[in-house]
Design a protein around this motif. Structure first.
Motif, short mmCIF file in Angstrom:
data_model
loop_
_atom_site.label_atom_id
_atom_site.label_comp_id
_atom_site.label_asym_id
_atom_site.label_seq_id
_atom_site.Cartn_x
_atom_site.Cartn_y
_atom_site.Cartn_z
N HIS A 1 -5.97 -7.22 2.12
CA HIS A 1 -5.47 -6.36 1.13
C HIS A 1 -6.10 -5.71 0.21
O HIS A 1 -6.10 -4.53 0.05
CB HIS A 1 -4.28 -7.25 0.20
N ARG B 1 -6.37 -1.46 -0.15
CA ARG B 1 -5.80 -1.06 -1.49
C ARG B 1 -6.66 -0.07 -2.16
O ARG B 1 -6.38 0.73 -2.67
CB ARG B 1 -5.25 -2.21 -2.32
N LEU C 1 3.50 3.19 4.83
CA LEU C 1 3.94 2.67 3.71
C LEU C 1 3.79 3.60 2.61
O LEU C 1 4.84 3.69 1.58
CB LEU C 1 2.75 1.82 3.35
N THR D 1 12.79 4.83 -3.36
CA THR D 1 12.63 3.97 -4.45
C THR D 1 12.74 5.15 -5.65
O THR D 1 13.45 5.24 -6.71
CB THR D 1 11.36 3.67 -4.63
N LEU E 1 14.13 -1.62 -6.09
CA LEU E 1 14.04 -2.73 -5.21
C LEU E 1 14.40 -3.86 -5.80
O LEU E 1 13.53 -4.28 -6.83
CB LEU E 1 12.57 -2.72 -4.72
N ARG F 1 8.18 -13.62 -0.96
CA ARG F 1 6.94 -14.09 -0.66
C ARG F 1 7.41 -15.57 0.41
O ARG F 1 8.37 -15.96 0.36
CB ARG F 1 6.20 -14.70 -1.97
N TYR G 1 13.96 -9.07 -8.77
CA TYR G 1 13.50 -8.13 -10.07
C TYR G 1 14.66 -7.78 -10.76
O TYR G 1 14.49 -7.41 -12.17
CB TYR G 1 12.59 -6.81 -9.73
N SER H 1 9.96 -3.56 -12.25
CA SER H 1 10.62 -2.81 -10.90
C SER H 1 9.28 -2.39 -10.09
O SER H 1 9.33 -2.21 -8.76
CB SER H 1 11.08 -1.37 -11.53
N ILE I 1 -1.45 -8.31 -7.92
CA ILE I 1 -2.45 -7.54 -6.87
C ILE I 1 -1.57 -6.39 -6.24
O ILE I 1 -2.11 -5.67 -5.75
CB ILE I 1 -3.22 -8.47 -6.14
N HIS I 2 -0.32 -6.63 -6.13
CA HIS I 2 0.32 -5.91 -5.19
C HIS I 2 1.20 -4.82 -6.17
O HIS I 2 2.00 -4.03 -5.66
CB HIS I 2 1.53 -6.54 -4.41
N CYS J 1 2.81 -1.77 -7.81
CA CYS J 1 2.97 -0.35 -7.00
C CYS J 1 1.75 0.46 -7.27
O CYS J 1 1.57 0.90 -8.33
CB CYS J 1 4.45 0.07 -7.64
N GLY K 1 1.80 3.73 -6.14
CA GLY K 1 2.34 4.98 -6.32
C GLY K 1 3.10 5.29 -7.85
O GLY K 1 3.68 6.13 -7.94
N ALA L 1 5.32 8.33 -8.98
CA ALA L 1 7.08 8.09 -9.28
C ALA L 1 7.23 8.70 -10.68
O ALA L 1 8.07 9.40 -11.11
CB ALA L 1 7.44 6.73 -9.08
#
Ligand code: HEM
Length: 412
Positions: free
Chosen positions: A105, A109, A246, A254, A297, A302, A325, A353, A358-359, A361, A363, A367
């Protein structure tokens, strides 16, 4: 006398039921979930058993421990619908970095993230404003139309097509593919698996063709930029295409549903709308507040990689852990009156949101740019969206959004 066997009562905290989102009744259920059992094991649901986590603190804890709580698509991935056995059965793979753990990842990323940095996104502003203006100027005043189709879809799909240099005339494909990807109820339904496979193949082939074309004729679009980086160039074709999907599909519904939340949510809170109309400097905070309130979302999932403990609950390796969330964004200990829109909310930016850790968003800035621009261009034209009927909502526990929303524009 024989008595019919009673069905066991459904778990009241099984918040994966699509109807609670379609009928907009989720708030009361989550309020009780947070108060009575913030971390709760749902024995049986349409998606199998899962740990349901409804408050802010444990969600942040889970997201901070990716070695323990895995996003790996081969273990179950990032949505409650993830089903590794089914993927194997149909020989399907989902190699995109949102559904990978470190170190893989991290590398992927790192390649993509620079294209979404502050100066890169700032450079998109002029084009975004021009396109938003064009769409708004094409709308009728004082006549009913569907905001979802004519504004939310048109703007998000158009912006992503521009960013990635996707053929303009075929941009409706992006909407179609992202709809299909987001509807987890379709994914788990065996009747629609064949259709989904065909759609995924169609999408993969279109992106493969785009990739070949950009290798031969690089431009200034994001695909060309990504192709110039060593890590991306050396990526397996399947992974490169997975990540393109992705990026293009992940940012689509979203952002779209946040745009619909702007029209719907501010109409529901006219006093808040009046504040915004009187003072456009509130726009950036209002955008965060709308993203918090909508939570486009509802969850991320997990899978426990090892046996572990979470606030006194014993979680076993392989257990599914679902982070709501949509509930954490209404957690009373973090957001006062969280069920309501308060455009001046001081900590609106703390919403989950976009996830956490580490993940988080990649973008998010794109947004935010699109949403801020929409609100600014509406303000410049002194346009107000008046909702004239209840929306139809997406019947899903993953994408939280609107299928249609009838509005009429007026000037203030
Ligand atoms: C309001 C709009 C958006 C929302 C609510 C949203 C939400 C999210 C969430 C919840 C995650 C996962 C976070 C986690 O697991 O902790 C995510 C990851 C991601 N998003 Fe977004 N997103 C939005 C817009 C976008 C846009 C516009 C793009 C791209 C153009 C995008 C690309 C991605 C990517 C590539 C990831 C994976 C990041 C990683 O795994 O490291 N998103 N997003």
């Amino acid at each position: 006398m024989a008595t019919a066997a009673l069905e066991p009562a459904a778990d009241p905290f099984d918040v994966s039921r699509p109807e609670i989102y379609a009928e907009d009744t989720f708030e009361e259920i989550f309020r009780r979930h947070r108060a009575e059992a913030p971390i709760h094991y749902v024995n049986d649901s349409g998606f199998g058993p899962y740990w349901s986590v409804s408050t802010y603190k444990p969600i942040v804890h889970i997201e901070a421990l990716p070695k323990i709580f895995s996003s790996d698509w081969e273990k179950g991935g990032i949505a409650i619908s993830g089903n590794p056995e089914m993927l194997k059965q149909y020989n399907m793979r989902e190699p995109m970095f949102i559904a990978m753990d470190p170190p893989k990842h991290t590398g992927q990323r790192r390649t993509v993230a620079p294209s979404f940095g502050p100066s890169e996104v700032a450079a998109m502003k002029a084009e975004c404003a021009a396109r938003t203006g064009e769409v708004l100027d094409s709308l009728p005043i004082g006549e009913a139309f569907d905001w979802v189709q004519r504004v939310s879809i048109e703007l998000t799909t158009g912006m992503l097509a521009k960013l990635f240099g996707y053929p303009w005339e075929q941009r409706h494909h992006l909407t179609e593919w992202s709809d299909f990807g987001g509807d987890v109820e379709l994914i788990k339904n065996p009747d629609t698996i064949e259709l989904r496979l065909a759609k995924m193949q169609e999408m993969g082939m279109a992106f493969a063709a785009l990739w070949q074309e950009r290798m031969a004729n690089p431009g200034k679009d994001l695909i060309s930029v990504m192709l110039k980086s060593d890590a991306m160039r050396e990526m397996e074709p399947e992974e490169f295409i997975g990540n393109l999907i992705l990026l293009i599909v992940g940012g689509n519904d979203t952002t779209r549903n946040s745009m619909s939340a702007y029209a719907y949510g501010l109409n529901k809170y006219p006093d808040e709308r009046a504040k915004l109309e009187a003072d456009p400097s509130l726009i950036p905070n209002a955008v965060q507040e709308l993203i918090r309130w909508q939570t486009p979302l509802s969850h991320m999932r997990r899978t426990a990689a090892v046996d572990t403990e979470l606030d006194g609950h014993q979680i076993k390796a392989g257990d599914m852990v679902v982070m709501w969330y949509i509930s954490a964004n209404r957690d009373e200990s973090v957001f006062k009156d969280g069920e309501h829109i308060r455009i001046e909310r001081e900590n609106a930016r703390r919403h989950l949101s976009f996830g956490y850790g580490i993940h988080r968003c990649v973008g998010a800035r794109v947004a935010e740019l699109q949403l801020v621009t929409l609100l600014e261009e509406m303000a410049k034209r002194r346009l107000r969206a008046n909702v004239i009927g209840e929306p139809t909502r997406v019947p899903a526990c993953f994408v939280h959004g609107y299928k249609s929303l009838q509005v009429e524009l007026s000037r203030y």
